[in-house]
Write an enzyme that holds these catalytic residues in place. Structure first.
Site, PDB file in Angstrom:
ATOM      1  N   GLY A  46      -7.180   9.808  -3.055  1.00  0.00           N
ATOM      2  CA  GLY A  46      -5.977  10.254  -3.739  1.00  0.00           C
ATOM      3  C   GLY A  46      -5.641   9.300  -4.865  1.00  0.00           C
ATOM      4  O   GLY A  46      -6.146   8.167  -4.902  1.00  0.00           O
ATOM      5  N   GLN A  51      -0.518   4.894 -10.993  1.00  0.00           N
ATOM      6  CA  GLN A  51      -1.678   4.022 -10.790  1.00  0.00           C
ATOM      7  C   GLN A  51      -2.595   3.974 -12.008  1.00  0.00           C
ATOM      8  O   GLN A  51      -3.450   3.090 -12.102  1.00  0.00           O
ATOM      9  CB  GLN A  51      -2.485   4.472  -9.554  1.00  0.00           C
ATOM     10  CG  GLN A  51      -1.737   4.286  -8.247  1.00  0.00           C
ATOM     11  CD  GLN A  51      -2.579   4.727  -7.074  1.00  0.00           C
ATOM     12  OE1 GLN A  51      -2.650   5.904  -6.760  1.00  0.00           O
ATOM     13  NE2 GLN A  51      -3.232   3.790  -6.412  1.00  0.00           N
ATOM     14  N   CYS A  97      -5.232   0.745  -0.511  1.00  0.00           N
ATOM     15  CA  CYS A  97      -4.695   1.281  -1.756  1.00  0.00           C
ATOM     16  C   CYS A  97      -5.507   0.759  -2.927  1.00  0.00           C
ATOM     17  O   CYS A  97      -5.772  -0.445  -3.012  1.00  0.00           O
ATOM     18  CB  CYS A  97      -3.232   0.873  -1.910  1.00  0.00           C
ATOM     19  SG  CYS A  97      -2.480   1.464  -3.433  1.00  0.00           S
ATOM     20  N   LEU A  98      -5.886   1.657  -3.828  1.00  0.00           N
ATOM     21  CA  LEU A  98      -6.675   1.246  -5.001  1.00  0.00           C
ATOM     22  C   LEU A  98      -5.917   0.260  -5.877  1.00  0.00           C
ATOM     23  O   LEU A  98      -6.527  -0.495  -6.630  1.00  0.00           O
ATOM     24  CB  LEU A  98      -7.049   2.489  -5.829  1.00  0.00           C
ATOM     25  CG  LEU A  98      -7.982   3.493  -5.127  1.00  0.00           C
ATOM     26  CD1 LEU A  98      -8.040   4.798  -5.900  1.00  0.00           C
ATOM     27  CD2 LEU A  98      -9.378   2.902  -4.966  1.00  0.00           C
ATOM     28  N   HIS A 139       1.406   8.762   1.211  1.00  0.00           N
ATOM     29  CA  HIS A 139       1.045   7.563   0.445  1.00  0.00           C
ATOM     30  C   HIS A 139       1.222   7.821  -1.060  1.00  0.00           C
ATOM     31  O   HIS A 139       1.803   7.003  -1.781  1.00  0.00           O
ATOM     32  CB  HIS A 139      -0.399   7.194   0.786  1.00  0.00           C
ATOM     33  CG  HIS A 139      -0.942   5.975   0.097  1.00  0.00           C
ATOM     34  ND1 HIS A 139      -1.347   4.848   0.782  1.00  0.00           N
ATOM     35  CD2 HIS A 139      -1.157   5.704  -1.213  1.00  0.00           C
ATOM     36  CE1 HIS A 139      -1.780   3.940  -0.086  1.00  0.00           C
ATOM     37  NE2 HIS A 139      -1.689   4.439  -1.313  1.00  0.00           N
ATOM     38  N   GLU A 140       0.745   8.988  -1.532  1.00  0.00           N
ATOM     39  CA  GLU A 140       0.819   9.294  -2.976  1.00  0.00           C
ATOM     40  C   GLU A 140       2.250   9.534  -3.429  1.00  0.00           C
ATOM     41  O   GLU A 140       2.654   9.073  -4.497  1.00  0.00           O
ATOM     42  CB  GLU A 140      -0.035  10.522  -3.314  1.00  0.00           C
ATOM     43  CG  GLU A 140      -1.526  10.396  -3.050  1.00  0.00           C
ATOM     44  CD  GLU A 140      -2.122   9.102  -3.530  1.00  0.00           C
ATOM     45  OE1 GLU A 140      -1.663   8.540  -4.535  1.00  0.00           O
ATOM     46  OE2 GLU A 140      -3.049   8.614  -2.871  1.00  0.00           O
ATOM     47  N   HIS A 143       4.061   6.463  -4.013  1.00  0.00           N
ATOM     48  CA  HIS A 143       3.743   5.836  -5.306  1.00  0.00           C
ATOM     49  C   HIS A 143       4.695   6.319  -6.409  1.00  0.00           C
ATOM     50  O   HIS A 143       5.051   5.568  -7.307  1.00  0.00           O
ATOM     51  CB  HIS A 143       2.305   6.170  -5.734  1.00  0.00           C
ATOM     52  CG  HIS A 143       1.271   5.193  -5.246  1.00  0.00           C
ATOM     53  ND1 HIS A 143       1.308   3.844  -5.538  1.00  0.00           N
ATOM     54  CD2 HIS A 143       0.147   5.371  -4.500  1.00  0.00           C
ATOM     55  CE1 HIS A 143       0.264   3.241  -4.984  1.00  0.00           C
ATOM     56  NE2 HIS A 143      -0.460   4.139  -4.339  1.00  0.00           N
TER      57      HIS A 143
END
Ligand code: ZN
Length: 168
Positions: A46, A51, A97-98, A139-140, A143
């Site tokens: 995702g 991000q 997480c990226l 999670h997204e 963000h």
């Protein structure tokens, strides 16, 4: 399509509340295409627009069937997503997480959620998700509100070699 740079903590855009999308024109279409390419290249399950340094309420998610690896992963593009229903039941899972490379953590999430939003053309969509897919959506969407998994984590640690966790 082009790859975009994934920003990492402590980049301020990751802590800002992202703006609602009102313009579904070319700029948004390019952003979404780039986000899908960037997510796949990472690789991740995702990605949220902040991000890639764009403070807009856009997420992409691509995740396969948990039980059956022969089922191809499904791509979800959601604009202005919000959780409109959720289970009372919570589940703990390990996330990465990226935007926070080198750390993973155990996070308590709602087991199932219904997400409402718009597709890339601005048409309304509604998605029911449970398990890992529900976790990724939570999670997204976090963000988009400047919330990172480390804010919610019960514990955070540096993964050992071979300890692989989906990143998003
Ligand atoms: Zn993330």
């Amino acid at each position: 399509m082009a790859l975009r740079e994934i920003v990492t903590v402590p980049e301020p855009v990751l802590r800002r509340k992202a703006r609602k999308v009102t313009d579904f024109g070319n700029e948004l279409q390019t952003l979404i295409d780039d986000m899908v390419e960037t997510m796949r290249a990472a690789p991740g399950v995702g990605l949220a627009a902040p991000q890639v340094n764009v403070p807009l309420r856009v997420i992409v998610v691509e995740f396969g069937d948990e039980e059956d690896e022969n089922v191809p992963p499904k791509l979800y593009t959601l604009v202005n997503p919000e959780i409109v229903r959720s289970s009372n039941e919570m589940v703990v899972g390990t996330e990465g997480c990226l935007s926070i490379p080198g750390f993973i953590g155990d996070v308590d999430r709602m087991k199932s959620v219904t997400v409402k939003g718009q597709n890339r053309r601005g048409q309304p969509v509604r998605i029911k998700a449970e398990g890992w897919l529900a976790r990724i959506f939570q999670h997204e969407i976090d963000h988009l509100d400047g919330i990172l998994f480390t804010d919610r984590a019960l514990r955070v640690w540096k993964p050992q070699e071979g300890e692989v966790v989906p990143q998003d």
